[in-house]
Enzyme design. Structure first.
Site, PDB file in Angstrom:
ATOM      1  N   LYS A  27     -36.673  55.803  75.143  1.00 17.31           N
ATOM      2  CA  LYS A  27     -36.496  56.520  73.880  1.00 17.31           C
ATOM      3  C   LYS A  27     -35.177  56.124  73.223  1.00 17.31           C
ATOM      4  CE  LYS A  27     -39.521  60.267  75.290  1.00 17.31           C
ATOM      5  NZ  LYS A  27     -39.713  61.615  75.846  1.00 17.31           N
ATOM      6  N   GLN A  44     -36.240  66.434  77.693  1.00 19.81           N
ATOM      7  CA  GLN A  44     -37.238  65.727  78.506  1.00 19.81           C
ATOM      8  C   GLN A  44     -37.840  66.689  79.526  1.00 19.81           C
ATOM      9  OE1 GLN A  44     -38.318  62.667  77.870  1.00 19.81           O
ATOM     10  NE2 GLN A  44     -39.738  62.657  79.578  1.00 19.81           N
ATOM     11  N   ASP A  51     -40.569  66.802  69.231  1.00 15.54           N
ATOM     12  CA  ASP A  51     -41.686  66.697  70.183  1.00 15.54           C
ATOM     13  C   ASP A  51     -42.927  67.434  69.667  1.00 15.54           C
ATOM     14  OD1 ASP A  51     -41.478  65.195  72.561  1.00 15.54           O
ATOM     15  OD2 ASP A  51     -40.041  66.615  73.415  1.00 15.54           O
TER      16      ASP A  51
END
Ligand code: GUN
Length: 282
Positions: free
Chosen positions: A52, A96, A119
């Site tokens: 990422k 995460q 997200d």
């Protein structure tokens, strides 16, 4: 021979488009910054986080990494997320998953401001998706829609069967296919006659988390098959939820593993980061 849906190529196209857009935004004085938080050092998470950060660097998005020790408390993590919510130099926040067992994941997801929820996991983002309002889309399902569209596969009016009902993939996938005017069925571990249900699909999306579970017996002739799974086979090679060699001859199009859905998730995360700047511009 089925058409091979090349996620690596399509994700690279998207990243290049975003790179250009970010350069234009920079010219107007708009910069984008993503905060990436990892708690503990789960090796798979470390790989995802590194990829990422790499994608951010390629596109021209700044990334701020927070690598916190495994023993970080829920309160400490909440405090950090709240600080980042208030920080005007941070556009997007990504925590995460999975988090260590002593931290309540739902509480952390709800702490992220819906305006920075790249997200798309916050209940506000999920609600916006289901009522058709603009908002951040969960990255893997959004990537699958792009794979289909950019491969010339029409969704409207098609029988779409999603196998799997997770909050991250199955449920948002169903919402997005519905938004594209597909006729959507969500099947799962308690579905009776799964083979018959799967065989109805013109577009079959497989996210069950079982290695090479879907064989040609589950697939209608000419169906499009999208494989969200990621496992290792007996030779330690990456493979999916679909038995590729068995299914490929009956499908009209299919995603490989690796190189199918996987690369799209990060491309769509990058798109969500750029979306924060587009929203600012509006
Ligand atoms: N862990 C596995 N996939 C994801 C994802 O898409 N986002 C986050 N935050 N964590 C993950």
């Amino acid at each position: 021979m089925a058409q091979l849906i090349d996620g690596k190529k399509i994700s690279n196209e998207i990243k290049d488009e975003l790179k250009e857009e970010v350069a234009e935004l920079k010219g107007k004085g708009v910069s984008i910054c993503l905060a990436v938080i990892q708690v503990g050092d789960d090796p798979a998470s470390s790989v995802y986080v590194r990829n990422k950060k790499r994608a951010c660097a390629y596109i021209g998005i700044e990334s701020k990494a927070f690598e916190l020790p495994e023993k970080t408390t829920e309160e400490e993590l909440v405090t950090l997320v709240e600080e980042l919510n208030r920080d005007p130099s941070v556009n997007g926040i990504l925590v995460q998953l999975p988090l260590p067992a002593h931290i309540n994941e739902d509480r952390i997801i709800r702490t992220i401001s819906p305006d920075k929820d790249v997200d798309g996991f916050h209940p506000v983002s999920v609600g916006r998706l289901w009522i058709g309002e603009k908002g951040f889309l969960s990255c893997t399902p959004a990537g699958i829609i792009q794979l289909l569209k950019r491969s010339g596969i029409e969704i409207e009016g098609k029988e779409c069967v999603v196998i799997g009902r997770s909050n991250i993939v199955g449920k948002p996938m169903a919402a997005l296919l519905l938004r594209e005017n597909g006729t959507v069925t969500v099947a799962h571990s308690r579905t009776k006659n799964l083979k018959d249900v799967a065989k109805r699909a013109d577009i079959l999306i497989v996210a069950i988390g079982k290695k090479q579970f879907i064989t040609s017996e589950y697939v209608k002739n000419g169906a499009v098959v999208i494989d969200v799974g990621m496992h290792r086979d007996e030779k330690n090679h990456l493979c999916g939820d679909v038995d590729f060699n068995d299914v490929e001859p009956v499908a009209s199009a299919i995603t490989p593993v690796p190189g199918g859905v996987g690369p799209m998730t990060i491309a769509m995360l990058m798109n969500n980061c750029v979306e924060t700047a587009r929203m600012q511009e509006e």
